[in-house]
Enzyme design. Structure first.
Site, PDB file in Angstrom:
ATOM      1  N   TYR A 124       0.888  -1.265  -0.031  1.00  0.00           N
ATOM      2  CA  TYR A 124       0.028   0.283   0.006  1.00  0.00           C
ATOM      3  C   TYR A 124       0.855   1.297   0.103  1.00  0.00           C
ATOM      4  O   TYR A 124       1.948   1.534   0.537  1.00  0.00           O
ATOM      5  CB  TYR A 124      -1.005   0.015   1.266  1.00  0.00           C
ATOM      6  CG  TYR A 124      -1.575   1.366   1.102  1.00  0.00           C
ATOM      7  CD1 TYR A 124      -2.688   1.469   0.386  1.00  0.00           C
ATOM      8  CD2 TYR A 124      -1.275   2.328   2.040  1.00  0.00           C
ATOM      9  CE1 TYR A 124      -3.401   2.908   0.297  1.00  0.00           C
ATOM     10  CE2 TYR A 124      -2.000   3.750   1.994  1.00  0.00           C
ATOM     11  CZ  TYR A 124      -2.717   3.905   1.149  1.00  0.00           C
ATOM     12  OH  TYR A 124      -3.524   4.804   1.261  1.00  0.00           O
ATOM     13  N   TRP A 126       1.538   5.644  -1.927  1.00  0.00           N
ATOM     14  CA  TRP A 126       1.938   6.461  -2.974  1.00  0.00           C
ATOM     15  C   TRP A 126       3.086   6.114  -3.500  1.00  0.00           C
ATOM     16  O   TRP A 126       3.942   5.285  -3.091  1.00  0.00           O
ATOM     17  CB  TRP A 126       1.866   7.713  -2.688  1.00  0.00           C
ATOM     18  CG  TRP A 126       0.585   8.439  -2.266  1.00  0.00           C
ATOM     19  CD1 TRP A 126      -0.455   7.901  -1.260  1.00  0.00           C
ATOM     20  CD2 TRP A 126      -0.017   9.484  -3.130  1.00  0.00           C
ATOM     21  NE1 TRP A 126      -1.504   8.649  -1.421  1.00  0.00           N
ATOM     22  CE2 TRP A 126      -1.426   9.647  -2.322  1.00  0.00           C
ATOM     23  CE3 TRP A 126       0.224  10.382  -4.088  1.00  0.00           C
ATOM     24  CZ2 TRP A 126      -2.313  10.571  -2.895  1.00  0.00           C
ATOM     25  CZ3 TRP A 126      -0.619  11.115  -4.515  1.00  0.00           C
ATOM     26  CH2 TRP A 126      -2.067  11.262  -3.855  1.00  0.00           C
TER      27      TRP A 126
HETATM   28  N1  MGD Z   1      -1.271   8.995  11.884  1.00  0.00           N
HETATM   29  C1  MGD Z   1      -1.673   9.143  10.567  1.00  0.00           C
HETATM   30  N2  MGD Z   1      -1.087   8.340   9.608  1.00  0.00           N
HETATM   31  C2  MGD Z   1      -1.610   8.175   8.402  1.00  0.00           C
HETATM   32  C3  MGD Z   1      -2.399   9.443   7.853  1.00  0.00           C
HETATM   33  C4  MGD Z   1      -2.866  10.382   9.067  1.00  0.00           C
HETATM   34  O1  MGD Z   1      -3.394  11.145   8.543  1.00  0.00           O
HETATM   35  N3  MGD Z   1      -2.363  10.311  10.131  1.00  0.00           N
HETATM   36  N4  MGD Z   1      -2.841   9.589   6.463  1.00  0.00           N
HETATM   37  C5  MGD Z   1      -2.761   7.910   5.728  1.00  0.00           C
HETATM   38  C6  MGD Z   1      -2.989   8.495   4.676  1.00  0.00           C
HETATM   39  S1  MGD Z   1      -4.364   9.232   3.914  1.00  0.00           S
HETATM   40  C7  MGD Z   1      -2.022   7.950   3.631  1.00  0.00           C
HETATM   41  S2  MGD Z   1      -2.463   7.908   1.909  1.00  0.00           S
HETATM   42  C8  MGD Z   1      -0.806   7.244   3.890  1.00  0.00           C
HETATM   43  C9  MGD Z   1       0.270   7.552   3.088  1.00  0.00           C
HETATM   44  O2  MGD Z   1       1.312   6.705   3.067  1.00  0.00           O
HETATM   45  P1  MGD Z   1       2.591   6.263   1.796  1.00  0.00           P
HETATM   46  O3  MGD Z   1       1.575   6.235   0.595  1.00  0.00           O
HETATM   47  O4  MGD Z   1       3.306   5.300   2.491  1.00  0.00           O
HETATM   48  O5  MGD Z   1       3.356   7.517   1.949  1.00  0.00           O
HETATM   49  P2  MGD Z   1       4.501   8.096   1.010  1.00  0.00           P
HETATM   50  O6  MGD Z   1       5.570   9.005   1.702  1.00  0.00           O
HETATM   51  O7  MGD Z   1       3.611   8.905   0.069  1.00  0.00           O
HETATM   52  O8  MGD Z   1       5.181   6.824   0.312  1.00  0.00           O
HETATM   53  C10 MGD Z   1       5.570   6.536  -0.802  1.00  0.00           C
HETATM   54  C11 MGD Z   1       6.914   5.975  -1.137  1.00  0.00           C
HETATM   55  O9  MGD Z   1       6.958   5.631  -2.305  1.00  0.00           O
HETATM   56  C12 MGD Z   1       8.297   5.966  -2.796  1.00  0.00           C
HETATM   57  N5  MGD Z   1       8.629   6.081  -4.030  1.00  0.00           N
HETATM   58  C13 MGD Z   1       8.116   7.282  -4.764  1.00  0.00           C
HETATM   59  N6  MGD Z   1       8.346   6.981  -6.231  1.00  0.00           N
HETATM   60  C14 MGD Z   1       8.866   5.835  -6.521  1.00  0.00           C
HETATM   61  C15 MGD Z   1       8.818   4.784  -7.582  1.00  0.00           C
HETATM   62  O10 MGD Z   1       9.060   5.310  -8.453  1.00  0.00           O
HETATM   63  N7  MGD Z   1       9.465   3.526  -7.065  1.00  0.00           N
HETATM   64  C16 MGD Z   1       9.504   3.169  -5.880  1.00  0.00           C
HETATM   65  N8  MGD Z   1       9.797   1.666  -5.877  1.00  0.00           N
HETATM   66  N9  MGD Z   1       9.247   3.758  -4.743  1.00  0.00           N
HETATM   67  C17 MGD Z   1       8.930   5.206  -5.011  1.00  0.00           C
HETATM   68  C18 MGD Z   1       8.752   7.079  -1.940  1.00  0.00           C
HETATM   69  O11 MGD Z   1      10.434   7.399  -1.744  1.00  0.00           O
HETATM   70  C19 MGD Z   1       8.019   6.873  -0.478  1.00  0.00           C
HETATM   71  O12 MGD Z   1       8.813   6.333   0.272  1.00  0.00           O
HETATM   72  O13 MGD Z   1      -0.459   7.556   5.094  1.00  0.00           O
HETATM   73  C20 MGD Z   1      -1.584   7.270   6.040  1.00  0.00           C
HETATM   74  N10 MGD Z   1      -1.019   7.360   7.376  1.00  0.00           N
HETATM   75  N1  MGD Z   2       0.397  19.004   0.951  1.00  0.00           N
HETATM   76  C1  MGD Z   2      -0.197  17.640   1.126  1.00  0.00           C
HETATM   77  N2  MGD Z   2      -1.383  17.425   0.630  1.00  0.00           N
HETATM   78  C2  MGD Z   2      -1.997  16.387   0.532  1.00  0.00           C
HETATM   79  C3  MGD Z   2      -1.263  15.074   1.326  1.00  0.00           C
HETATM   80  C4  MGD Z   2      -0.044  15.664   1.953  1.00  0.00           C
HETATM   81  O1  MGD Z   2       0.598  14.666   2.752  1.00  0.00           O
HETATM   82  N3  MGD Z   2       0.457  16.769   1.676  1.00  0.00           N
HETATM   83  N4  MGD Z   2      -1.981  13.829   1.322  1.00  0.00           N
HETATM   84  C5  MGD Z   2      -3.035  13.605   0.426  1.00  0.00           C
HETATM   85  C6  MGD Z   2      -3.769  12.515   0.865  1.00  0.00           C
HETATM   86  S1  MGD Z   2      -3.231  10.686   0.495  1.00  0.00           S
HETATM   87  C7  MGD Z   2      -5.037  12.534   1.428  1.00  0.00           C
HETATM   88  S2  MGD Z   2      -5.822  11.210   1.840  1.00  0.00           S
HETATM   89  C8  MGD Z   2      -5.486  13.804   1.707  1.00  0.00           C
HETATM   90  C9  MGD Z   2      -5.908  14.038   3.165  1.00  0.00           C
HETATM   91  O2  MGD Z   2      -6.910  14.967   3.303  1.00  0.00           O
HETATM   92  P1  MGD Z   2      -7.689  15.198   4.766  1.00  0.00           P
HETATM   93  O3  MGD Z   2      -7.652  13.772   5.268  1.00  0.00           O
HETATM   94  O4  MGD Z   2      -8.701  15.889   4.542  1.00  0.00           O
HETATM   95  O5  MGD Z   2      -6.486  15.899   5.609  1.00  0.00           O
HETATM   96  P2  MGD Z   2      -6.177  15.769   6.951  1.00  0.00           P
HETATM   97  O6  MGD Z   2      -4.957  16.828   7.158  1.00  0.00           O
HETATM   98  O7  MGD Z   2      -5.763  14.558   7.700  1.00  0.00           O
HETATM   99  O8  MGD Z   2      -7.408  16.241   7.812  1.00  0.00           O
HETATM  100  C10 MGD Z   2      -7.978  17.767   7.338  1.00  0.00           C
HETATM  101  C11 MGD Z   2      -8.255  18.592   8.480  1.00  0.00           C
HETATM  102  O9  MGD Z   2      -8.847  17.708   9.430  1.00  0.00           O
HETATM  103  C12 MGD Z   2      -8.565  17.915  10.940  1.00  0.00           C
HETATM  104  N5  MGD Z   2      -9.084  17.033  11.595  1.00  0.00           N
HETATM  105  C13 MGD Z   2      -8.050  15.974  12.230  1.00  0.00           C
HETATM  106  N6  MGD Z   2      -9.124  15.172  12.888  1.00  0.00           N
HETATM  107  C14 MGD Z   2     -10.439  15.680  13.073  1.00  0.00           C
HETATM  108  C15 MGD Z   2     -11.663  15.588  13.756  1.00  0.00           C
HETATM  109  O10 MGD Z   2     -11.598  14.685  14.557  1.00  0.00           O
HETATM  110  N7  MGD Z   2     -12.645  16.734  13.553  1.00  0.00           N
HETATM  111  C16 MGD Z   2     -12.310  17.696  12.927  1.00  0.00           C
HETATM  112  N8  MGD Z   2     -13.374  18.487  12.716  1.00  0.00           N
HETATM  113  N9  MGD Z   2     -11.268  17.971  12.249  1.00  0.00           N
HETATM  114  C17 MGD Z   2     -10.203  17.219  12.310  1.00  0.00           C
HETATM  115  C18 MGD Z   2      -6.961  18.133  10.857  1.00  0.00           C
HETATM  116  O11 MGD Z   2      -6.815  19.166  11.686  1.00  0.00           O
HETATM  117  C19 MGD Z   2      -6.895  18.874   9.423  1.00  0.00           C
HETATM  118  O12 MGD Z   2      -6.668  20.248   9.516  1.00  0.00           O
HETATM  119  O13 MGD Z   2      -4.768  14.901   1.422  1.00  0.00           O
HETATM  120  C20 MGD Z   2      -3.945  14.824   0.258  1.00  0.00           C
HETATM  121  N10 MGD Z   2      -3.309  15.895  -0.205  1.00  0.00           N
HETATM  122 MO    MO Z   3      -4.131   9.294   1.703  1.00  0.00          MO
END
Ligand code: MGD
Ligand code: MGD
Ligand code: MO
Length: 783
Positions: A124, A126
């Site tokens: 899983y 990005w």
């Molecule tokens: N506490 C907490 N945890 C969270 C979240 C949160 O809100 N709170 N958010 C969650 C969410 S929404 C998401 S989507 C996940 C994201 O978690 P991930 O998708 O695991 O995070 P990334 O850092 O985008 O990891 C992408 C990795 O792919 C590698 N990569 C980039 N390009 C390539 C390539 O071409 N080849 C290979 N082999 N590798 C490559 C990058 O170097 C990087 O290490 O985290 C989740 N975890």
């Molecule tokens: N720059 C940047 N952009 C991104 C990403 C990134 O890592 N960096 N990640 C991408 C990905 S994979 C995803 S899934 C999306 C994530 O998009 P979201 O899930 O919407 O992003 P978050 O930052 O987790 O949460 C948005 C807001 O919700 C608030 N929040 C958290 N918990 C609660 C709660 O219990 N109640 C309320 N009311 N608010 C709460 C946080 O403080 C934050 O300001 O963003 C995408 N875009």
């Molecule tokens: Mo995500």
């Protein structure tokens, strides 16, 4: 036929001479190369804001933390079965030939000894954008042509909401096109930005970001309309829009929504006609809200005690919602929680009570991305992408955020969305793209889980925490070292972007495609994997699909050869653009019979018979307030603060954490911790101090940012911080950098969704008085 598409045409965008066009998740890029080295990068598309992520191509390519050569863990190479050495063993550099032998032989051995269900290829996460070089898809394609693998379902973004929404709305909703920004700017009177921070999150896209989303925020601000942000943190969006900030206790939105619902019902302000025509089950919900079923009326006062927003403010919200064309726009942070299914279900219910679903600028929006300006849906063109081939239908699956449980509880049963499933017995883990030692909750539990398989293989560009926890690390190219093609925008494709190789592969890095082609070859399946096509053959084929669509629609695209030679973004210019007027559920509102929803009743299910029949104690038949295991209302003396883990402005998760963008957020060399002035004062903490954040699961260091911009009682630590354990192998290793997931809970949202729930966490914070060691995770390991 779409008229704008008919009228429009494709044009190549101008760009500075001597730059190379490519793309990343953070946008189309013009890159300058001098004497064979990248010296500058900037966004290719016009915009009225900065996106600093676009500036650091050179930092990525030449980072000291690049994986340069194929590497193997010493103990693994020597046949030492002690897997607790993962993450703290020595590294040995090996040749590519030796690396391919090790990987190919071990995968074959595992398949023969335990069967394909012992191979985990869910991987899983990005990875870089591009239609061909999609590392996870390529891994799965390789594993499929060689016999199959265990995959997962769902994602970490919307794990809870995407499982409940099909029961409520008949589709997952969170990735569907929502009412357009254009319509919101035109028609919404009151915009509620509920747990969303689009100024940050729209900087990136799954393909390549289109800057129009963020540009719309400026239009919103200029419109002068009323905007309210409901968030424990005063987000960048809230600050930029100068919106009203309603600080809320993390994880208590359902209580707030019920308090608003109670006000509406008791003052008879809800839209009974809408509810009768378009929904089922309101009566049951109403009985619950009024306390008829549990003797607890969900009054504004009741809600106030839970969510921290004063009762009169909750009543005022209810009144403002009905008095205006109100859009409830929500992000996803509020469902990364225990019982995360409830918040969006309650939000949809609230919107139904307001009766504005399907009206321009009213209703709800569960996807912060909205859409690209100026074009209707289906405008532009879609191109081909590489696929993972045919999955082996005999392979069981599990919900993605259950990976640590799957590794630690082989063959054990668990519940998911009305089904009883069993975890597989995984012996080999292969990850290509994604960084579980940043993304998965409860890192210390994951460390233990990670010791279960016999073999762990990771393809990575960088020495991420996950690469460090592998047995074999294969160096992957970044997207700037290969050719590819992508588009911008998640729903409306406005730009086709050639991703031209900027520099040759650095050190011994290889493309994931070539790595898996070689592995497939060693398994006698090369032709199945490559279909005898070269990199350019694939790109041409993908482009051709768009080309043919363009021909058909009367908007011809240049030939692939012309497109590729031009080295510039091919943009679709609609003539006479007057905005995308898309309104979500407009058709359902107009005719609920012909446009009936794919729910059992064909309507919005405020009460779901299907869910009720599952008989779960943690997800009932209608939106319900459940107390979480850990939240602001259930703290202890040892853990008095709630933790929230938002996404940060200057990274995409853990990506770019090693880059110079760190200067914008690091505090005392570490991740920033937002802490309220009062909470800081009680602990003798001032901005810039190194603090220790800890709970029963673990401990991390961070740098304090003392602020009034977070609700008292909650602290914020951003997701994506690299795990940097000082003493891996000890009882409670200290993460020197500040990965919040060391502190978060592994347990799923509920038996229904089993989504990841990191925002259900309590902690204590103290000024760190111990000896401070340097963050070392951004340095190359020694070998
Ligand atoms: N506490 C907490 N945890 C969270 C979240 C949160 O809100 N709170 N958010 C969650 C969410 S929404 C998401 S989507 C996940 C994201 O978690 P991930 O998708 O695991 O995070 P990334 O850092 O985008 O990891 C992408 C990795 O792919 C590698 N990569 C980039 N390009 C390539 C390539 O071409 N080849 C290979 N082999 N590798 C490559 C990058 O170097 C990087 O290490 O985290 C989740 N975890
Ligand atoms: N720059 C940047 N952009 C991104 C990403 C990134 O890592 N960096 N990640 C991408 C990905 S994979 C995803 S899934 C999306 C994530 O998009 P979201 O899930 O919407 O992003 P978050 O930052 O987790 O949460 C948005 C807001 O919700 C608030 N929040 C958290 N918990 C609660 C709660 O219990 N109640 C309320 N009311 N608010 C709460 C946080 O403080 C934050 O300001 O963003 C995408 N875009
Ligand atoms: Mo995500």
């Amino acid at each position: 036929m779409n008229t704008q598409f008919e009228k429009g045409k494709f044009v190549f965008l101008d760009k500075p001479d001597n730059t190379i066009t490519t793309a990343a998740h953070w946008g189309a890029l013009n890159v300058t190369v001098e004497n064979g080295r990248v010296t500058k990068s900037e966004g290719s598309l016009a915009k009225n804001h900065q996106n600093e992520l676009q500036d650091v191509v050179a930092d990525q390519l030449y980072s000291p933390v690049r994986v340069k050569y194929p590497m193997v863990r010493k103990g693994y190479l020597e046949g030492n079965p002690d897997t607790t050495l993962r993450g703290r063993d020595e590294w040995v550099r090996i040749s590519w030939n030796k690396a391919f032998d090790l990987v190919a032989n071990d995968i074959q051995r595992i398949r023969e000894q335990y069967g394909s269900e012992a191979i985990f290829g869910g991987s899983y996460g990005w990875y870089s954008c591009g239609s061909l070089h999609a590392s996870r898809t390529l891994l799965q394609r390789y594993l499929n042509v060689t016999g199959g693998f265990i995959n997962t379902r769902g994602d970490y973004s919307t794990g809870a909401v995407q499982v409940i929404m099909p029961h409520v709305l008949g589709n997952i909703e969170v990735y569907a096109q929502q009412t357009s920004w254009h319509t919101i700017v035109e028609s919404t009177e009151l915009l509620v930005i509920w747990s969303s921070n689009p100024l940050n999150t729209l900087r990136i896209a799954w393909t390549s970001a289109d800057p129009e989303g963020i540009d719309y925020l400026a239009k919103l601000k200029a419109s002068g309309k009323r905007i309210i942000c409901i968030d424990p943190v005063k987000s960048e969006t809230c600050q930029f829009l100068e919106a009203e900030w309603l600080p809320i206790n993390t994880g208590t939105d359902v209580a707030l929504m019920l308090g608003i619902a109670h006000t509406l019902i008791s003052e008879n302000l809800h839209d009974n006609d809408f509810l009768a025509k378009y929904t089922v089950g309101f009566e049951t919900f109403s009985d619950y809200v009024l306390g008829k079923t549990d003797n607890q009326p969900k009054t504004a006062k009741w809600a106030s005690q839970i969510c921290g927003i004063p009762a009169d403010a909750i009543e005022a919200l209810a009144h403002a919602f009905v008095a205006n064309r109100t859009m409830l726009m929500s992000g996803w942070g509020l469902q990364r929680l225990q019982h995360g299914e409830q918040s969006h279900w309650a939000l949809v219910t609230l919107a139904a009570m307001l009766g504005q679903i399907g009206l321009p600028g009213g209703g709800f929006g569960l996807n912060y991305r909205y859409s690209t300006d100026g074009l209707d849906l289906n405008s532009g063109v879609r191109m081909g992408i590489i696929n993972a081939g045919k999955p082996n239908p005999a392979m069981p699956f599990f919900p993605v955020a259950r990976i640590a449980d799957a590794l630690l509880k082989p063959n054990q049963p668990f519940e998911y969305n009305g089904q009883m499933l069993h975890y597989p017995n995984i012996k080999l883990v292969y990850w290509a793209g994604g960084n579980p030692f940043a993304h998965h909750p409860d890192t210390n539990y994951l460390v233990k889980a990670w010791q279960q398989p016999e073999t762990v293989i990771v393809n990575e560009c960088f020495w991420t925490p996950t690469a460090r926890m592998a047995d074999i690390v294969l160096p992957a190219t970044t997207s700037y070292e290969r050719n590819d093609v992508t588009v911008s925008g998640d729903y409306v494709v406005k730009n086709i972007i050639p991703m031209k190789q900027v520099v040759p592969p650095q050190f011994e890095a290889k493309n994931d495609y070539d790595i898996f082609a070689e592995l497939a070859k060693r398994a006698g399946k090369e032709a199945e994997f490559t279909e005898n096509k070269s990199e350019m053959d694939w790109l041409k084929e993908f482009y051709q699909i768009g080309f043919e669509a363009g021909q058909k629609a009367g908007t011809p695209l240049p030939t692939f050869e012309e497109f590729w030679a031009k080295n510039s973004v091919l943009a679709f210019k609609a003539e006479g653009e007057n905005g995308n007027n898309f309104v979500r559920y407009q058709d359902y509102r107009a005719d609920p019979i012909t446009h009936k929803l794919a729910t059992p009743s064909g309507k919005i299910e405020i009460f779901s018979e299907t869910v009720a029949k599952m008989g779960y104690d943690d997800c009932k038949g209608h939106p319900t307030w459940f107390e979480h295991q850990e939240y602001s209302g259930k703290t202890t003396a040892a853990e008095p603060l709630a933790l929230v883990t938002p996404h940060i402005k200057y990274r995409l998760h853990s990506q770019l954490a090693y880059s110079s963008l760190r200067q914008y957020y690091e505090v005392n060399g570490r991740e920033p911790l937002l802490i309220h002035t009062q909470d800081a004062a009680e602990r003798g903490i001032t901005s810039g101090d190194i603090v220790r954040i800890f709970n029963k699961r673990g401990q991390v260091l961070a740098g304090a940012v003392v602020t009034e911009g977070i609700i008292q009682g909650t602290v914020a630590l951003y997701e994506g911080g690299w795990y940097d354990p000082q003493d891996l192998g000890s009882d409670s290793p200290l993460c020197k950098n500040g990965n919040p997931n060391v502190l978060t809970r592994n347990e799923g949202s509920s038996k229904l969704g089993q989504g990841n729930a990191p925002n259900t966490t309590t902690v204590q914070v103290e000024k760190f008085e111990g000896e401070v060691s340097k963050v070392t995770v951004f340095e190359e390991p020694t070998y």
